[in-house]
Write an enzyme that holds these catalytic residues in place. Structure first.
Site, PDB file in Angstrom:
ATOM      1  N   GLY A  29      17.150   1.135   3.729  1.00  0.00           N
ATOM      2  CA  GLY A  29      17.685   2.108   3.027  1.00  0.00           C
ATOM      3  C   GLY A  29      17.249   3.420   3.462  1.00  0.00           C
ATOM      4  O   GLY A  29      16.528   3.524   4.402  1.00  0.00           O
ATOM      5  N   THR A  31      15.316   6.047   2.296  1.00  0.00           N
ATOM      6  CA  THR A  31      13.897   6.438   2.270  1.00  0.00           C
ATOM      7  C   THR A  31      13.161   5.637   3.356  1.00  0.00           C
ATOM      8  O   THR A  31      12.489   6.103   4.008  1.00  0.00           O
ATOM      9  CB  THR A  31      13.712   6.256   0.703  1.00  0.00           C
ATOM     10  OG1 THR A  31      14.682   6.940  -0.134  1.00  0.00           O
ATOM     11  CG2 THR A  31      12.424   7.176   0.732  1.00  0.00           C
ATOM     12  N   ASP A  86      15.959   1.781  -5.946  1.00  0.00           N
ATOM     13  CA  ASP A  86      16.999   2.176  -6.430  1.00  0.00           C
ATOM     14  C   ASP A  86      16.626   2.912  -7.862  1.00  0.00           C
ATOM     15  O   ASP A  86      17.180   3.885  -8.190  1.00  0.00           O
ATOM     16  CB  ASP A  86      18.262   1.461  -6.720  1.00  0.00           C
ATOM     17  CG  ASP A  86      18.875   0.781  -5.165  1.00  0.00           C
ATOM     18  OD1 ASP A  86      19.074   1.836  -4.362  1.00  0.00           O
ATOM     19  OD2 ASP A  86      18.744  -0.211  -4.976  1.00  0.00           O
ATOM     20  N   LYS A  96      16.496  -3.021  -6.908  1.00  0.00           N
ATOM     21  CA  LYS A  96      16.343  -2.622  -5.410  1.00  0.00           C
ATOM     22  C   LYS A  96      17.800  -3.603  -4.951  1.00  0.00           C
ATOM     23  O   LYS A  96      18.304  -4.452  -5.709  1.00  0.00           O
ATOM     24  CB  LYS A  96      15.383  -3.214  -4.531  1.00  0.00           C
ATOM     25  CG  LYS A  96      13.976  -2.142  -4.802  1.00  0.00           C
ATOM     26  CD  LYS A  96      13.160  -2.758  -3.885  1.00  0.00           C
ATOM     27  CE  LYS A  96      13.397  -2.977  -2.607  1.00  0.00           C
ATOM     28  NZ  LYS A  96      13.996  -1.980  -1.664  1.00  0.00           N
ATOM     29  N   GLY A  99      21.331  -1.181  -0.642  1.00  0.00           N
ATOM     30  CA  GLY A  99      21.628  -1.456   0.597  1.00  0.00           C
ATOM     31  C   GLY A  99      21.860  -2.715   1.115  1.00  0.00           C
ATOM     32  O   GLY A  99      22.272  -3.004   2.336  1.00  0.00           O
ATOM     33  N   GLU A 105      14.253  -8.354   1.592  1.00  0.00           N
ATOM     34  CA  GLU A 105      13.200  -7.298   0.919  1.00  0.00           C
ATOM     35  C   GLU A 105      12.050  -8.051   0.223  1.00  0.00           C
ATOM     36  O   GLU A 105      10.904  -7.817   0.485  1.00  0.00           O
ATOM     37  CB  GLU A 105      13.984  -6.121   0.424  1.00  0.00           C
ATOM     38  CG  GLU A 105      14.549  -5.157   1.274  1.00  0.00           C
ATOM     39  CD  GLU A 105      15.459  -4.190   0.464  1.00  0.00           C
ATOM     40  OE1 GLU A 105      15.630  -3.032   1.051  1.00  0.00           O
ATOM     41  OE2 GLU A 105      15.786  -4.332  -0.727  1.00  0.00           O
TER      42      GLU A 105
END
EC number: 5.3.1.6
Length: 232
Positions: A29, A31, A86, A96, A99, A105
């Site tokens: 993502g 960040t 998110d 999350k 993406g 993840e």
């Protein structure tokens, strides 16, 4: 100060937790990309670490930044995973998967001693659900999976619409694992642990974007500086 600068500041704060010799999970993502880039700068200055990427996009970014990579087939545990979110609530539960990398993840986060979440302060909410909840599904039997999901939402006190995530080509978005994503627009999730439990037992659901009890630390960047929240 724009959001990208805030994300970069949160990433820089998380980088302070990294020590030489660590094995790191590298999130996916916008960040997390800032973190990978900053980590790459440290690597070029001599920091020795090894990373496990959570997506093919992150793999490409890490390789471009000169970060040495491995896989969970080669090592048993990671010291820290650094990833974005998110949404995050005050219990440090997360949504999350915006993406599309939620499965990898979650696998990487679960294999880590600590999970540090980095975000700008707009991601902190009182109740999860404003951001659509991603649910990774097998294409086969999609209609049956949709119906089971709606029943789970009702049982958890939620109500909302399921939308198949489109890809850039106009067809369904396909994850790195070859699955599709249904985005659940629930508005409000009153009991995230309960919903997570219900979603996990539905045949056809590969994984969902509720990360309950996984984050150790959340680093939030705002106009007034950096705020760090630790799990009690």
């Amino acid at each position: 100060m724009d959001k990208e600068e805030l994300k970069r500041r949160a990433a820089a704060r998380a980088l302070e937790e990294v020590r030489g010799g660590m094995k790191l999970g590298l999130g996916t993502g916008s960040t997390a990309k800032h973190f990978v880039e900053l980590l790459g700068e440290r690597v070029r200055l001599g920091l020795e670490i090894i990373g496990v990427p959570t997506s093919e996009v992150t793999r490409a970014d890490a390789e471009r930044c000169g970060i040495r990579l491995t896989s969970l087939d080669e090592i048993d545990r990671l010291d820290i995973t650094i990833d974005g979110a998110d949404e995050v609530d005050h219990h440090l539960d997360l949504i999350k998967g915006g993406g599309g990398a939620l499965l990898r993840e979650k696998i990487v986060a679960a294999a880590s001693d600590r999970m540090i979440v980095i975000a700008d302060e707009s991601k902190l909410v009182d109740t999860l659900g404003r951001f659509p909840l991603p649910i990774e599904v097998i294409p086969f039997g999609l209609g049956a999976t949709r119906r089971a999901l709606q029943n789970a939402f009702t049982a958890a006190g939620c109500d909302g619409e399921l939308k198949l995530r489109p890809g850039k080509d106009g067809h369904a978005f396909v994850t790195d694992g070859g699955h599709w994503i249904l985005d659940a627009q629930l508005g409000r999730i009153p009991d995230a642990p309960r919903l997570a439990q219900l979603l996990s037992v539905i045949p056809g659901v590969v994984e969902h974007g509720l990360f309950v009890g996984m984050a150790s630390t959340v680093v939030l960047a705002g106009a007034d500086g950096i705020r760090t929240i630790e799990r009690a």
